[in-house]
Design a protein around this motif. Structure first.
Motif, PDB file in Angstrom:
ATOM      1  N   GLU A  91      -8.836   4.277   4.075  1.00 63.07           N
ATOM      2  CA  GLU A  91      -8.926   3.840   5.473  1.00 63.07           C
ATOM      3  C   GLU A  91     -10.361   4.096   5.935  1.00 63.07           C
ATOM      4  O   GLU A  91     -10.899   5.179   5.713  1.00 63.07           O
ATOM      5  CB  GLU A  91      -7.951   4.646   6.338  1.00 63.07           C
ATOM      6  CG  GLU A  91      -7.909   4.156   7.784  1.00 63.07           C
ATOM      7  CD  GLU A  91      -6.978   5.010   8.638  1.00 63.07           C
ATOM      8  OE1 GLU A  91      -5.840   4.587   8.883  1.00 63.07           O
ATOM      9  OE2 GLU A  91      -7.386   6.118   9.044  1.00 63.07           O
ATOM     10  N   THR A 141     -14.065  -7.002   5.011  1.00 57.67           N
ATOM     11  CA  THR A 141     -13.207  -6.062   4.268  1.00 57.67           C
ATOM     12  C   THR A 141     -11.911  -6.706   3.784  1.00 57.67           C
ATOM     13  O   THR A 141     -11.300  -6.200   2.850  1.00 57.67           O
ATOM     14  CB  THR A 141     -12.797  -4.850   5.152  1.00 57.67           C
ATOM     15  OG1 THR A 141     -12.021  -5.329   6.259  1.00 57.67           O
ATOM     16  CG2 THR A 141     -14.008  -4.091   5.651  1.00 57.67           C
ATOM     17  N   VAL A 192     -13.804  -7.424   9.790  1.00 57.84           N
ATOM     18  CA  VAL A 192     -12.472  -7.789   9.281  1.00 57.84           C
ATOM     19  C   VAL A 192     -12.611  -8.829   8.175  1.00 57.84           C
ATOM     20  O   VAL A 192     -11.947  -8.764   7.135  1.00 57.84           O
ATOM     21  CB  VAL A 192     -11.594  -8.318  10.440  1.00 57.84           C
ATOM     22  CG1 VAL A 192     -10.391  -9.098   9.938  1.00 57.84           C
ATOM     23  CG2 VAL A 192     -11.130  -7.164  11.320  1.00 57.84           C
ATOM     24  N   THR A 233      -9.233  -6.585   5.395  1.00 62.85           N
ATOM     25  CA  THR A 233      -8.160  -5.637   5.762  1.00 62.85           C
ATOM     26  C   THR A 233      -6.875  -6.401   6.096  1.00 62.85           C
ATOM     27  O   THR A 233      -6.915  -7.364   6.869  1.00 62.85           O
ATOM     28  CB  THR A 233      -8.608  -4.740   6.951  1.00 62.85           C
ATOM     29  OG1 THR A 233      -7.596  -3.780   7.220  1.00 62.85           O
ATOM     30  CG2 THR A 233      -8.876  -5.549   8.220  1.00 62.85           C
ATOM     31  N   SER A 265     -13.621   1.735  11.561  1.00 62.45           N
ATOM     32  CA  SER A 265     -14.335   0.462  11.747  1.00 62.45           C
ATOM     33  C   SER A 265     -15.718   0.671  12.359  1.00 62.45           C
ATOM     34  O   SER A 265     -16.707   0.082  11.903  1.00 62.45           O
ATOM     35  CB  SER A 265     -13.538  -0.457  12.673  1.00 62.45           C
ATOM     36  OG  SER A 265     -12.281  -0.739  12.128  1.00 62.45           O
ATOM     37  N   LEU A 271      -5.005  -4.100  11.060  1.00 64.58           N
ATOM     38  CA  LEU A 271      -6.022  -3.286  11.714  1.00 64.58           C
ATOM     39  C   LEU A 271      -5.343  -2.428  12.766  1.00 64.58           C
ATOM     40  O   LEU A 271      -4.426  -2.887  13.441  1.00 64.58           O
ATOM     41  CB  LEU A 271      -7.040  -4.214  12.369  1.00 64.58           C
ATOM     42  CG  LEU A 271      -8.110  -3.584  13.242  1.00 64.58           C
ATOM     43  CD1 LEU A 271      -9.449  -4.240  12.929  1.00 64.58           C
ATOM     44  CD2 LEU A 271      -7.806  -3.755  14.719  1.00 64.58           C
ATOM     45  N   ARG A 329      -8.988  -0.976  -2.286  1.00 63.55           N
ATOM     46  CA  ARG A 329      -8.481  -1.677  -1.102  1.00 63.55           C
ATOM     47  C   ARG A 329      -8.838  -0.846   0.133  1.00 63.55           C
ATOM     48  O   ARG A 329      -8.758   0.391   0.095  1.00 63.55           O
ATOM     49  CB  ARG A 329      -6.964  -1.829  -1.186  1.00 63.55           C
ATOM     50  CG  ARG A 329      -6.520  -2.616  -2.407  1.00 63.55           C
ATOM     51  CD  ARG A 329      -5.054  -2.963  -2.311  1.00 63.55           C
ATOM     52  NE  ARG A 329      -4.177  -1.805  -2.499  1.00 63.55           N
ATOM     53  CZ  ARG A 329      -2.853  -1.894  -2.582  1.00 63.55           C
ATOM     54  NH1 ARG A 329      -2.261  -3.075  -2.500  1.00 63.55           N
ATOM     55  NH2 ARG A 329      -2.118  -0.812  -2.750  1.00 63.55           N
ATOM     56  N   VAL A 330      -9.196  -1.549   1.181  1.00 64.24           N
ATOM     57  CA  VAL A 330      -9.635  -0.871   2.402  1.00 64.24           C
ATOM     58  C   VAL A 330      -8.805  -1.364   3.589  1.00 64.24           C
ATOM     59  O   VAL A 330      -8.520  -2.554   3.695  1.00 64.24           O
ATOM     60  CB  VAL A 330     -11.145  -1.163   2.632  1.00 64.24           C
ATOM     61  CG1 VAL A 330     -11.542  -0.940   4.075  1.00 64.24           C
ATOM     62  CG2 VAL A 330     -12.002  -0.309   1.692  1.00 64.24           C
ATOM     63  N   VAL A 331      -8.426  -0.437   4.448  1.00 59.65           N
ATOM     64  CA  VAL A 331      -7.758  -0.794   5.701  1.00 59.65           C
ATOM     65  C   VAL A 331      -8.596  -0.245   6.858  1.00 59.65           C
ATOM     66  O   VAL A 331      -9.074   0.887   6.790  1.00 59.65           O
ATOM     67  CB  VAL A 331      -6.321  -0.216   5.761  1.00 59.65           C
ATOM     68  CG1 VAL A 331      -5.671  -0.500   7.113  1.00 59.65           C
ATOM     69  CG2 VAL A 331      -5.465  -0.804   4.643  1.00 59.65           C
ATOM     70  N   GLN A 332      -8.777  -1.056   7.879  1.00 59.28           N
ATOM     71  CA  GLN A 332      -9.619  -0.649   9.000  1.00 59.28           C
ATOM     72  C   GLN A 332      -8.827   0.057  10.100  1.00 59.28           C
ATOM     73  O   GLN A 332      -7.757  -0.393  10.492  1.00 59.28           O
ATOM     74  CB  GLN A 332     -10.282  -1.873   9.630  1.00 59.28           C
ATOM     75  CG  GLN A 332     -11.461  -2.382   8.842  1.00 59.28           C
ATOM     76  CD  GLN A 332     -12.086  -3.599   9.486  1.00 59.28           C
ATOM     77  OE1 GLN A 332     -12.339  -4.577   8.816  1.00 59.28           O
ATOM     78  NE2 GLN A 332     -12.324  -3.549  10.790  1.00 59.28           N
ATOM     79  N   HIS A 341       0.835  -1.204   0.000  1.00 56.86           N
ATOM     80  CA  HIS A 341       0.000   0.000   0.000  1.00 56.86           C
ATOM     81  C   HIS A 341       0.872   1.257   0.000  1.00 56.86           C
ATOM     82  O   HIS A 341       1.867   1.326   0.714  1.00 56.86           O
ATOM     83  CB  HIS A 341      -0.889   0.033   1.248  1.00 56.86           C
ATOM     84  CG  HIS A 341      -1.988  -0.994   1.239  1.00 56.86           C
ATOM     85  ND1 HIS A 341      -1.776  -2.325   0.994  1.00 56.86           N
ATOM     86  CD2 HIS A 341      -3.321  -0.855   1.449  1.00 56.86           C
ATOM     87  CE1 HIS A 341      -2.929  -2.972   1.060  1.00 56.86           C
ATOM     88  NE2 HIS A 341      -3.884  -2.111   1.334  1.00 56.86           N
ATOM     89  N   TRP A 348      -5.691   3.316  -1.710  1.00 58.44           N
ATOM     90  CA  TRP A 348      -6.476   2.619  -0.690  1.00 58.44           C
ATOM     91  C   TRP A 348      -7.221   3.624   0.168  1.00 58.44           C
ATOM     92  O   TRP A 348      -6.862   4.793   0.229  1.00 58.44           O
ATOM     93  CB  TRP A 348      -5.600   1.712   0.178  1.00 58.44           C
ATOM     94  CG  TRP A 348      -4.459   2.365   0.895  1.00 58.44           C
ATOM     95  CD1 TRP A 348      -3.283   2.816   0.351  1.00 58.44           C
ATOM     96  CD2 TRP A 348      -4.367   2.653   2.303  1.00 58.44           C
ATOM     97  NE1 TRP A 348      -2.475   3.345   1.313  1.00 58.44           N
ATOM     98  CE2 TRP A 348      -3.108   3.257   2.535  1.00 58.44           C
ATOM     99  CE3 TRP A 348      -5.197   2.434   3.389  1.00 58.44           C
ATOM    100  CZ2 TRP A 348      -2.676   3.663   3.792  1.00 58.44           C
ATOM    101  CZ3 TRP A 348      -4.776   2.826   4.651  1.00 58.44           C
ATOM    102  CH2 TRP A 348      -3.529   3.437   4.829  1.00 58.44           C
TER     103      TRP A 348
END
Lengths: 288, 297
Positions: free
Chosen positions: A37, A93, A90, A95, A40, A98, A62-65, A12, A35
């Motif tokens: 964010e 997504t 989780v 992710t 959550s 986290l 793309r997703v990050v929590q 990323h 990506w």
């Protein structure tokens, strides 16, 4: 270098926070963003518009929590429903890691919904390590703890903030979400040299970096996420990248949110430093 | 000098007690917590001063942040209530409510869950509009729930046709049934429409401006039964007749279909010869709206 075990060895680059005022723009124009964010807690509901938005985002991006209420340093037990819903999200997504904050915020079941600083004591180290480990084991993905900005320091503290952070992450064997703006804000509020902090963290554990703007008042600075990133924070970011190498980077902008292009443009300034890190890494690999 | 070192739990309890104490009228930290302890003594015991801020000033920043955050969050969900009772009464009401019911959830989404029932017991904040205010609060809380509650696979028309008086059903979780003393749905819809217009004209609705209680004209009490539900991803209100409401409420309470219908029609004025046709029409509507679901056993 790109990725480490604390961010799932991800590649990323620069991301931005997914925020409601940008939904229309994102869905109509489908801009190229490396990506997003997500917070959550905003998507830990059962159904409806939030989940529809999430599904549409996941189709393209793309997703990050990133969480705001796990409160790793709270003494009283977390709500099992929270963990259950977080785990379900989780799974949804995908992710790769986290993050949540190195702070406390709830006690005896009451939630302050704030990121309250911890006293830097050995008791707090033990408590926080235990909670981080438990969350990491339950979620079965790498967890990164974020240094918070703070406005108060405790009489009982037994170490510096960075010593505390280091103790926690090494003992819990977790990653760091290193917020260089928070380092700057706290350095002004607590009168220390921010470079001491940046130079002290275990660089190999940094999973992600946050950059943001803040608000300056006469006697203190507030971490308001409502301005562009200031030069001294870019300087800290540059040093952090020198130490950590190419690291997933996220711009936070949560209040008085300008257009999508303005936020994304501000975030992409990080590429100046990330590209340099990439080149230097490539040169090192070539020389070897 | 006090050499007692606080445990982490003691520190968190003490700090939360101060942070969650309501602010003074000019948004500062009070001299005493709600249980009568001096905030200055607590602040100095736990917080170190720096060259610019005292221990009290540093703790006050968190006290202010807490209240600004929870009040803003509640106002987002109860915007119509604020307009109906006016900002002055609303602000006092919100502080008293949050003091009685601080957040017990990891998400701010649930902050207002107890507000309608609490408000029903606290007429001092609503003046003469007590019942209307409670109705508006009920609708606004139902809206929050309908917005993101779960959605189950509903029964289709063919399945609905096979139901018997012994059948047990459950309602779609995002369907909320609300009994009102006033046609408050009209007030809420009117306010939402107006707010939408203001937002598109001015760019942004003003949340912090002072508002007098809105002009409502001569509003008469009228029992009203409302379904607040989601279609696609939008929340809608649908008026129900009393009997419809009672049947759905009985289904929600877990009654068998025969008992639910009996409960709904026990005091009806609908002529007996027409009841079967009316029931068929209601069940058809509810099935089309996806409100009827198989009961989890």
């Amino acid at each position: 270098m790109s990725g480490n075990r604390f961010n799932g060895f991800s590649n990323h680059g620069v991301g931005i926070g997914l925020r409601i005022p940008h939904y229309k723009e994102i869905f109509s124009r489908k801009p190229v963003v490396d990506w997003f964010e997500i917070i959550s807690e905003n998507f830990m509901c059962d159904a409806g518009r939030p989940m529809q938005v999430l599904e549409r985002i996941l189709e393209q991006y793309r997703v990050v929590q990133h969480g705001v209420s796990m409160y790793f340093g709270s003494v009283t037990e977390p709500d099992p429903e929270h963990i259950k819903r977080l785990k379900a999200l989780v799974k949804r997504t995908g992710t790769p890691w986290l993050s949540d904050h190195l702070c406390w915020g709830s006690v005896d079941g009451n939630y302050t919904h704030d990121l309250l600083p911890l006293p830097y004591t050995w008791e707090a180290v033990e408590r926080t390590v235990e909670r981080v480990k438990r969350v990491q084991d339950t979620l079965e993905i790498p967890v990164a703890v974020e240094n918070v900005s703070s406005y108060a320091a405790y009489n009982d503290s037994e170490m510096t903030e960075w010593e505390f952070l280091n103790e926690v992450v090494v003992r819990a064997d977790c990653g760091i979400l290193f917020d260089v703006n928070n380092v700057y804000v706290s350095s002004v509020n607590h009168e220390f040299d921010p470079l001491d902090y940046v130079n002290a963290i275990p660089a190999e554990r940094v999973a992600q970096i946050h950059i943001a703007g803040h608000s300056k008042y006469e006697k203190y600075i507030l971490d308001t996420h409502d301005h562009p990133v200031i030069d001294p924070v870019w300087t800290l970011y540059e040093r952090a990248i020198e130490r950590c190498g190419y690291t997933p980077t996220l711009l936070e902008w949560d209040d008085h949110i300008p257009s999508f292009d303005e936020v994304h443009g501000e975030a992409l300034k990080a590429n100046r430093y990330l590209n340099a890190a990439k080149k230097s890494n490539a040169a090192m690999v070539g020389a070897a | 000098m006090n050499t007692h070192r606080m445990s982490l739990l003691e520190l968190q309890r003490e700090m939360a007690a101060v942070v969650m104490t309501p602010l003074t009228a000019d948004e500062g930290m009070r001299e005493k917590t709600l249980d009568g302890r001096r905030t200055k003594a607590i602040a100095e015991k736990m917080i170190a001063p720096n060259s610019r801020l005292s221990s009290v000033e540093r703790l006050e920043l968190y006290n202010r942040q807490y209240w600004f955050r929870v009040l803003d969050s509640l106002a987002e969900d109860f915007g119509s209530l604020r307009k109906v009772i006016g900002s002055k009464r609303y602000d006092a009401m919100a502080i008293a409510y949050l003091n009685a019911y601080p957040s017990r959830s990891f998400t701010l989404r649930n902050l207002g869950s107890k507000l309608p029932e609490w408000l029903a017991e606290h007429a001092e904040f609503t003046g003469r509009r007590q019942k209307l205010a409670v109705d508006v609060a009920k609708i606004e809380w139902a809206f929050v729930e309908a917005f993101d509650n779960a959605e189950l696979q509903p029964l289709n028309m063919e399945e609905v046709k096979t139901l018997s008086s012994e059948s047990k059903l459950q309602l779609q979780p995002h369907l909320r049934l609300v009994a009102l003393n006033y046609p408050a749905d009209e007030v809420v819809l009117n306010l939402q429409e107006r707010e939408g217009r203001q937002a598109s004209e001015a760019g942004r609705a003003e949340e912090h401006e002072e508002l007098a209680p809105m002009e409502l004209g001569a509003m008469r009490a009228k029992q009203t039964w409302l379904a607040v539900h989601r279609v696609e991803y939008n929340v809608y209100f649908r008026r129900l007749v009393k009997e419809e409401f009672e049947i759905l409420k009985a289904i929600e309470c877990g009654k068998r279909l025969g008992e639910a219908i009996q409960a709904g029609l026990s005091e009806t004025r609908i002529a007996e010869r027409k009841q079967a046709a009316v029931l068929r029409e209601w069940f058809q509507n509810w099935a089309e709206l996806g409100w009827l679901c198989a009961k989890d056993e």
